[in-house]
Design a protein around this motif. Structure first.
Motif, PDB file in Angstrom:
ATOM      1  N   GLN A  91       1.766   9.122  -6.117  1.00 25.02           N
ATOM      2  CA  GLN A  91       2.095  10.522  -5.849  1.00 25.02           C
ATOM      3  C   GLN A  91       3.158  11.036  -6.809  1.00 25.02           C
ATOM      4  OE1 GLN A  91       3.188  10.774  -1.741  1.00 25.02           O
ATOM      5  NE2 GLN A  91       1.150  10.215  -0.978  1.00 25.02           N
ATOM      6  N   GLU A  92       4.218  10.215  -7.042  1.00 21.85           N
ATOM      7  CA  GLU A  92       5.291  10.632  -7.952  1.00 21.85           C
ATOM      8  C   GLU A  92       4.772  10.757  -9.379  1.00 21.85           C
ATOM      9  OE1 GLU A  92       8.351   7.782  -7.364  1.00 21.85           O
ATOM     10  OE2 GLU A  92       9.105   8.704  -5.517  1.00 21.85           O
ATOM     11  N   THR A  93       3.894   9.823  -9.772  1.00 24.82           N
ATOM     12  CA  THR A  93       3.317   9.880 -11.124  1.00 24.82           C
ATOM     13  C   THR A  93       2.454  11.121 -11.292  1.00 24.82           C
ATOM     14  OG1 THR A  93       3.314   7.468 -11.257  1.00 24.82           O
ATOM     15  CG2 THR A  93       1.908   8.643 -12.821  1.00 24.82           C
TER      16      THR A  93
ATOM     17  N   LYS B 159       2.720  13.897  -9.650  1.00 23.05           N
ATOM     18  CA  LYS B 159       3.609  15.067  -9.660  1.00 23.05           C
ATOM     19  C   LYS B 159       4.232  15.248 -11.039  1.00 23.05           C
ATOM     20  CE  LYS B 159       7.701  17.035  -7.421  1.00 23.05           C
ATOM     21  NZ  LYS B 159       8.778  16.812  -6.428  1.00 23.05           N
ATOM     22  N   TYR B 160       4.687  14.136 -11.645  1.00 26.97           N
ATOM     23  CA  TYR B 160       5.287  14.201 -12.980  1.00 26.97           C
ATOM     24  C   TYR B 160       4.263  14.683 -14.008  1.00 26.97           C
ATOM     25  CZ  TYR B 160       7.219  12.619 -17.419  1.00 26.97           C
ATOM     26  OH  TYR B 160       7.647  12.550 -18.712  1.00 26.97           O
ATOM     27  N   LYS B 161       3.021  14.145 -13.898  1.00 25.99           N
ATOM     28  CA  LYS B 161       1.970  14.557 -14.828  1.00 25.99           C
ATOM     29  C   LYS B 161       1.670  16.049 -14.675  1.00 25.99           C
ATOM     30  CE  LYS B 161      -0.496  10.164 -15.321  1.00 25.99           C
ATOM     31  NZ  LYS B 161      -1.775   9.448 -15.032  1.00 25.99           N
ATOM     32  N   ALA B 162       1.642  16.517 -13.429  1.00 22.06           N
ATOM     33  CA  ALA B 162       1.359  17.935 -13.186  1.00 22.06           C
ATOM     34  C   ALA B 162       2.449  18.820 -13.778  1.00 22.06           C
ATOM     35  CB  ALA B 162       1.227  18.181 -11.684  1.00 22.06           C
ATOM     36  N   GLU B 163       3.728  18.421 -13.600  1.00 22.96           N
ATOM     37  CA  GLU B 163       4.840  19.194 -14.169  1.00 22.96           C
ATOM     38  C   GLU B 163       4.781  19.182 -15.691  1.00 22.96           C
ATOM     39  OE1 GLU B 163       8.275  17.378 -12.516  1.00 22.96           O
ATOM     40  OE2 GLU B 163       8.109  18.387 -10.568  1.00 22.96           O
ATOM     41  N   LEU B 164       4.472  18.009 -16.243  1.00 22.68           N
ATOM     42  CA  LEU B 164       4.385  17.890 -17.702  1.00 22.68           C
ATOM     43  C   LEU B 164       3.253  18.755 -18.241  1.00 22.68           C
ATOM     44  CD1 LEU B 164       5.642  16.350 -20.108  1.00 22.68           C
ATOM     45  CD2 LEU B 164       3.887  14.610 -19.798  1.00 22.68           C
ATOM     46  N   GLN B 165       2.104  18.739 -17.579  1.00 26.53           N
ATOM     47  CA  GLN B 165       0.969  19.538 -18.016  1.00 26.53           C
ATOM     48  C   GLN B 165       1.273  21.029 -17.907  1.00 26.53           C
ATOM     49  OE1 GLN B 165      -1.913  18.291 -19.390  1.00 26.53           O
ATOM     50  NE2 GLN B 165      -2.241  20.444 -19.907  1.00 26.53           N
ATOM     51  N   ALA B 166       2.004  21.412 -16.839  1.00 23.12           N
ATOM     52  CA  ALA B 166       2.381  22.822 -16.671  1.00 23.12           C
ATOM     53  C   ALA B 166       3.273  23.279 -17.819  1.00 23.12           C
ATOM     54  CB  ALA B 166       3.090  23.017 -15.340  1.00 23.12           C
ATOM     55  N   ASN B 167       4.220  22.420 -18.232  1.00 26.04           N
ATOM     56  CA  ASN B 167       5.102  22.756 -19.363  1.00 26.04           C
ATOM     57  C   ASN B 167       4.311  22.877 -20.654  1.00 26.04           C
ATOM     58  OD1 ASN B 167       7.406  22.780 -17.774  1.00 26.04           O
ATOM     59  ND2 ASN B 167       7.858  20.623 -18.103  1.00 26.04           N
TER      60      ASN B 167
ATOM     61  N   THR C 256       0.829  -1.214   0.000  1.00 21.31           N
ATOM     62  CA  THR C 256       0.000   0.000   0.000  1.00 21.31           C
ATOM     63  C   THR C 256       0.859   1.258   0.000  1.00 21.31           C
ATOM     64  OG1 THR C 256      -1.723  -1.194   1.212  1.00 21.31           O
ATOM     65  CG2 THR C 256      -1.823   1.223   1.240  1.00 21.31           C
ATOM     66  N   TRP C 257       1.914   1.258   0.804  1.00 15.29           N
ATOM     67  CA  TRP C 257       2.820   2.415   0.871  1.00 15.29           C
ATOM     68  C   TRP C 257       3.503   2.652  -0.469  1.00 15.29           C
ATOM     69  CZ3 TRP C 257       8.098   2.557   0.063  1.00 15.29           C
ATOM     70  CH2 TRP C 257       8.731   3.778   0.344  1.00 15.29           C
ATOM     71  N   TYR C 258       4.010   1.552  -1.073  1.00 18.55           N
ATOM     72  CA  TYR C 258       4.713   1.673  -2.358  1.00 18.55           C
ATOM     73  C   TYR C 258       3.762   2.179  -3.442  1.00 18.55           C
ATOM     74  CZ  TYR C 258       7.273   0.426  -6.559  1.00 18.55           C
ATOM     75  OH  TYR C 258       7.894   0.462  -7.782  1.00 18.55           O
ATOM     76  N   THR C 259       2.547   1.626  -3.469  1.00 18.41           N
ATOM     77  CA  THR C 259       1.570   2.049  -4.473  1.00 18.41           C
ATOM     78  C   THR C 259       1.219   3.523  -4.300  1.00 18.41           C
ATOM     79  OG1 THR C 259       0.657  -0.176  -4.505  1.00 18.41           O
ATOM     80  CG2 THR C 259      -0.709   1.584  -5.447  1.00 18.41           C
ATOM     81  N   SER C 260       1.025   3.939  -3.039  1.00 19.47           N
ATOM     82  CA  SER C 260       0.691   5.333  -2.762  1.00 19.47           C
ATOM     83  C   SER C 260       1.817   6.265  -3.184  1.00 19.47           C
ATOM     84  CB  SER C 260       0.387   5.495  -1.276  1.00 19.47           C
ATOM     85  OG  SER C 260       0.150   6.852  -0.958  1.00 19.47           O
ATOM     86  N   LYS C 261       3.053   5.874  -2.856  1.00 16.86           N
ATOM     87  CA  LYS C 261       4.212   6.712  -3.206  1.00 16.86           C
ATOM     88  C   LYS C 261       4.373   6.807  -4.718  1.00 16.86           C
ATOM     89  CE  LYS C 261       9.149   7.360  -2.272  1.00 16.86           C
ATOM     90  NZ  LYS C 261       8.939   8.760  -1.891  1.00 16.86           N
ATOM     91  N   THR C 262       4.219   5.672  -5.418  1.00 21.73           N
ATOM     92  CA  THR C 262       4.345   5.668  -6.886  1.00 21.73           C
ATOM     93  C   THR C 262       3.271   6.549  -7.516  1.00 21.73           C
ATOM     94  OG1 THR C 262       5.233   3.431  -6.807  1.00 21.73           O
ATOM     95  CG2 THR C 262       4.401   4.197  -8.930  1.00 21.73           C
TER      96      THR C 262
END
Length: 388
Positions: free
Chosen positions: A205-207, A209-217, A197-203
């Motif tokens: 969150q990172e995904t 965050k990456y999508k948000a940065e990509l969308q911002a660009n 559960t922890w690993y899935t949650s962390k992955t």
């Protein structure tokens, strides 16, 4: 409900020096980037029909279709330097001429013939071609630990007469061992489930965050692209309004503007750019006019002033020869390799390499007669270029 939309296709043929006769068909669907207009010229990126001829501008003419009347029209683009002929009639900036089957378009030294024109209807559809994707992502499920079944008939343990021995060996009871094993399994299962559960949650969150940065660009690039497009449209509207005003003044003044004829007596072609005050007193800079060896041109520099400034370049044996006139009255302006026209301040794409060069003063003859031609001749002497 599907509706039919009008489609069209037009076929061109011309004679290419290197490959012979070439034929190209262009349909409405192929020219969506120009609002369904066909651009003809030398530019391989912007043009739909590319003609390799130094006398043809990078973007020379535009062909549009009046779909209700099913008629094609051709007009001159702003940066064009030489006037084409359509079925023997000159196409000037203030005209728009119709095209029909077997029409001839003469651009520079090339004659383009219209071999075929087709109109047909095509049913439109709402199908986008994209399969819908569910917004719900599948969650990872962790298996709950299975309870260890209790033995209803445990194997009896022979009692020991020693109380101490009973206490010291009680942990060996199989029932107790089974309970310990069950408890351990439960703890381990719970630990693994928590880790997953922890690993899935962390992955996730990172995904995210990456999508948000990509969308911002992407959003930033879209904004910059739209801003550049809006600014370019504003400038082009201003440039076209300037051109229309100059043509209007030219008509009302009965062609009373300075006229220039340039002759090339060099063994190589010359490229000419000019900067001058147009009929509306706006500073205009444009290039390039090409003068072939032994040829001459009469550029359409519409000015009532007694002088203009020229920048002349020849390429001879991999050397660039530049005309140097009166250095006291020179001005500096920007040029690019493609054909260009700009008013007042230059407007170039940031990715395009521009160069600031010298424009030298040329005085018109016959100061009292604006309708008389001033004739100037370029000659080459070694690595120098003169104007007489």
């Amino acid at each position: 409900m599907n509706t039919a939309t009008l489609q069209w296709a037009i076929t061109f043929q011309w004679n290419d020096v290197s490959t012979g006769f070439k034929t190209q068909q262009i349909s409405k669907q192929q020219v969506s980037k120009h609002s369904h207009a066909i651009i003809i010229g030398r530019d391989h990126v912007m043009c739909d029909l590319v003609i390799n001829d130094s006398n043809i501008s990078r973007e020379h003419v535009k062909i549009s279709c009046e779909e209700k009347a099913k008629i094609f029209f051709i007009k001159l683009l702003p940066n064009t330097k030489l006037i084409p002929k359509i079925d023997g009639q000159e196409l000037t900036f203030d005209k728009e001429l119709p095209l029909k089957l077997n029409s001839n378009i003469v651009l520079g030294t090339k004659k383009i013939e219209i071999l075929d024109i087709q109109f047909y209807e095509l049913e439109s559809t709402n199908y986008s071609g994209l399969a819908s994707v569910s917004a719900n992502s599948t969650k990872i499920k962790t298996n709950a630990s299975s309870p260890v079944s209790t033995n209803k008939n445990p194997i009896p343990v022979t009692p020991n007469t020693s109380n101490a021995d009973d206490k010291s060996k009680s942990w060996q009871d199989k029932t107790i061992i089974a309970a310990i094993v069950a408890a351990t399994a439960t703890i381990l299962a719970a630990g693994v489930g928590a880790a997953v559960t922890w690993y899935t949650s962390k992955t996730t969150q990172e995904t995210d965050k990456y999508k948000a940065e990509l969308q911002a660009n992407v959003d930033q690039k879209k904004f910059q692209t739209q801003f550049d497009a809006d600014e370019k449209k504003k400038y082009l509207d201003r440039l076209l309004a300037h051109r229309d005003k100059v043509l209007s003044l030219k008509k009302s003044s009965f062609n009373a503007y300075r006229k220039l004829k340039l002759i090339n007596k060099c063994s190589v072609a010359l490229n000419i750019a000019a900067t001058y005050n147009a009929l509306d007193d706006v500073l205009e800079t444009e290039g390039w006019v090409v003068i072939e060896p032994g040829g001459d041109v009469s550029p359409g520099y519409f000015t009532n002033y007694s002088a203009i400034h020229l920048h002349a370049v020849a390429h001879k044996e991999n050397k660039k020869i530049i005309w140097a006139g009166d250095r006291i009255h020179l001005v500096k302006r920007f040029v690019v390799e493609r054909d260009f026209t700009y008013i007042e301040d230059p407007f170039f794409n940031n990715s395009e390499k521009s160069e600031e060069v010298n424009f030298y003063k040329l005085k018109f003859d016959h100061p009292g007669d604006s309708n008389a031609y001033t004739t100037k001749t370029f000659t080459c002497n070694g690595d120098s270029l003169q104007l007489n």
